[in-house]
Design an enzyme around this catalytic site. Sequence first.
Site, PDB file in Angstrom:
ATOM      1  N   ARG A   8      -4.826  -3.490   4.460  1.00  0.00           N
ATOM      2  CA  ARG A   8      -4.905  -3.269   3.016  1.00  0.00           C
ATOM      3  C   ARG A   8      -5.891  -4.289   2.475  1.00  0.00           C
ATOM      4  O   ARG A   8      -6.024  -5.387   3.024  1.00  0.00           O
ATOM      5  CB  ARG A   8      -3.532  -3.491   2.346  1.00  0.00           C
ATOM      6  CG  ARG A   8      -2.521  -2.390   2.596  1.00  0.00           C
ATOM      7  CD  ARG A   8      -2.909  -1.085   1.909  1.00  0.00           C
ATOM      8  NE  ARG A   8      -1.916  -0.033   2.060  1.00  0.00           N
ATOM      9  CZ  ARG A   8      -1.907   0.882   3.010  1.00  0.00           C
ATOM     10  NH1 ARG A   8      -2.843   0.889   3.948  1.00  0.00           N
ATOM     11  NH2 ARG A   8      -0.972   1.817   3.044  1.00  0.00           N
TER      12      ARG A   8
ATOM     13  N   GLU B   7      -9.450  -0.111  -5.137  1.00  0.00           N
ATOM     14  CA  GLU B   7      -9.884   1.204  -4.619  1.00  0.00           C
ATOM     15  C   GLU B   7      -9.781   2.245  -5.719  1.00  0.00           C
ATOM     16  O   GLU B   7      -8.724   2.318  -6.360  1.00  0.00           O
ATOM     17  CB  GLU B   7      -9.023   1.599  -3.423  1.00  0.00           C
ATOM     18  CG  GLU B   7      -9.210   0.655  -2.250  1.00  0.00           C
ATOM     19  CD  GLU B   7      -8.294   0.947  -1.055  1.00  0.00           C
ATOM     20  OE1 GLU B   7      -7.553   1.952  -1.101  1.00  0.00           O
ATOM     21  OE2 GLU B   7      -8.309   0.161  -0.109  1.00  0.00           O
TER      22      GLU B   7
ATOM     23  N   HIS C 192     -11.037   4.288   2.628  1.00  0.00           N
ATOM     24  CA  HIS C 192      -9.608   4.294   3.024  1.00  0.00           C
ATOM     25  C   HIS C 192      -9.228   5.650   3.628  1.00  0.00           C
ATOM     26  O   HIS C 192      -8.401   6.374   3.093  1.00  0.00           O
ATOM     27  CB  HIS C 192      -8.714   3.953   1.813  1.00  0.00           C
ATOM     28  CG  HIS C 192      -7.327   3.532   2.222  1.00  0.00           C
ATOM     29  ND1 HIS C 192      -6.532   2.701   1.477  1.00  0.00           N
ATOM     30  CD2 HIS C 192      -6.575   3.832   3.320  1.00  0.00           C
ATOM     31  CE1 HIS C 192      -5.372   2.506   2.070  1.00  0.00           C
ATOM     32  NE2 HIS C 192      -5.380   3.185   3.214  1.00  0.00           N
TER      33      HIS C 192
HETATM   34  C1  DGY Z   1      -1.149   4.442   5.608  1.00  0.00           C
HETATM   35  O1  DGY Z   1      -0.568   5.501   5.852  1.00  0.00           O
HETATM   36  O2  DGY Z   1      -0.573   3.449   5.179  1.00  0.00           O
HETATM   37  C2  DGY Z   1      -2.601   4.322   5.915  1.00  0.00           C
HETATM   38  O3  DGY Z   1      -3.227   3.407   5.076  1.00  0.00           O
HETATM   39  C3  DGY Z   1      -3.303   5.618   5.868  1.00  0.00           C
HETATM   40  O4  DGY Z   1      -3.346   6.144   4.577  1.00  0.00           O
END
Ligand code: DGY
Length: 326
Positions: free
Chosen positions: A237, A266, A285
């Site tokens: 993240r 984002e 992402h």
């Molecule tokens: C999640 O599922 O947490 C990943 O970031 C993919 O979107």
Amino acid sequence: MKKKVIAVNRLEQEVLEILQQEVDITFFTGITSIENQAFITALKEAEGIVGLALQVNDALLDLAPNLKIVSNVSVGYNNLDVDALTKRNIMATNTPGVLDETVADTIFGLLIATARRLPELDHYVKSRQWKGDLTMDYYGTDVHHKKIGIIGMGRIGEAIANRAHHGFHMEVLYHNRSRNLDAEHTFNATYKELDALLKESDYVVLMTPLTPETEGMIGAREFSLMKESAIFINGSRGKTIVETELITALENKEIAAAGLDVFEKEPIDDDNPLLKMSNVVTLPHIGSSTYATELAMSQLACDNLLAGLRGEKPPNLINETVWEDK
Ligand code: DGY
């Protein structure tokens, strides 16, 4: 009467159609906060919410007095205030497992793209700058037989280690909250304290979930420990790193390059300096975003939702105490 459910932002159409047979569903897209009046009205009666990419906190929960379950279509659930949900006896679920190999493909692809400068070279060819032999200005860095340091050796970390060890003959180092003996055995991975991993790795790959403990865990000090030739990859993240300090480390050539699938904000702001750096490869992402995997995640989220609404334990319940207290 069918139970009322809100699907928000992220749910494949096929799954939506299946859900419609069992529940009374209202679908919202483009919801980033609780300002939409129709959404607020729907929250009043909803017993379940599925999809998300939206913060679920006290402010939202105050508007949803009948809610029993929040089913996140994502393995990471940093968008959910799990304590607030648990206090109100609302179940929270996520979609682990089904996306591991797909995310590992994306992150390994990003690593290779950054090391071998694939987006830059693609632009070089398509913009018709390729006129003769390439000079060493366009050379990249090898991936095979190098050292990869994976921070966060969960299922996705293991899938990356598998590619690194078996496919690219890389030496695998890892750091994790606890030792992962399976990874040590299967991928010949060596556990390292964080600083040692940062100092020794050619590729540093961050895959930890975002929690209060991991927020900002990679900043100026950590970048300064990495090799000048190191390539940093973030597949976790945006907030697990201090983005401004990554920018400084790249500007000061403390590390060589970065591949980023996630950002502090984002979508990324127009004036973010990362956008102008040719040694930074950016993705929007999309770790898990293949059609098959998004469908599998939606399906799993639907199974979690329907189990919770039927009074059964959802397969991927995050806050187990809600179930124990039943
Ligand atoms: C999640 O599922 O947490 C990943 O970031 C993919 O979107």
